[in-house]
Design a protein around this motif. Sequence first.
Motif, PDB file in Angstrom:
ATOM      1  N   LYS A  61    -146.774 116.641 -16.267  1.00 35.92           N
ATOM      2  CA  LYS A  61    -147.703 116.145 -17.280  1.00 35.92           C
ATOM      3  C   LYS A  61    -146.983 115.954 -18.611  1.00 35.92           C
ATOM      4  O   LYS A  61    -147.232 114.986 -19.334  1.00 35.92           O
ATOM      5  N   THR A  68    -153.267 111.668 -15.943  1.00 41.10           N
ATOM      6  CA  THR A  68    -153.972 112.922 -16.212  1.00 41.10           C
ATOM      7  C   THR A  68    -153.474 113.987 -15.240  1.00 41.10           C
ATOM      8  O   THR A  68    -152.822 113.676 -14.242  1.00 41.10           O
ATOM      9  N   ILE A  69    -153.802 115.229 -15.528  1.00 41.16           N
ATOM     10  CA  ILE A  69    -153.398 116.322 -14.642  1.00 41.16           C
ATOM     11  C   ILE A  69    -154.076 116.179 -13.278  1.00 41.16           C
ATOM     12  O   ILE A  69    -153.496 116.529 -12.250  1.00 41.16           O
ATOM     13  N   ILE A  72    -152.044 113.818 -11.212  1.00 44.95           N
ATOM     14  CA  ILE A  72    -150.816 114.478 -10.771  1.00 44.95           C
ATOM     15  C   ILE A  72    -151.104 115.401  -9.597  1.00 44.95           C
ATOM     16  O   ILE A  72    -150.362 115.447  -8.625  1.00 44.95           O
TER      17      ILE A  72
END
Length: 105
Positions: A61, A68-69, A72
């Motif tokens: 990140k 965005t997380i 991911i």
Amino acid sequence: KILYIICFLETISILVITLPILYPIITALGFNPIWFAVIMVVNMELALITPPVGLNLFVLKGLDKTNTIAEIVKGVVPYVVIMIMFIVVLAIFPELTTILIGKVQ
């Protein structure tokens, strides 16, 4: 660069805490220490990429500001599944971890 050091310290701290307790138990039960080491390393790497505290997710990140997380984490799911399957295979066939050692010696 400092975040990479933190990622390694997390894994090493877990190993330092658990290894002195688990290693004598594993060897007393007759399991191969090399098999145990491989299982431990794969588990530690799995811990680094699984939420909510997967430190490698936060590294990604930090490197990629566009995703965005959640995106991911979605990208990491196939690797988590593969690593879990690898652990299951090693649990069923522990001789796979030591087969290469026999070829080298």
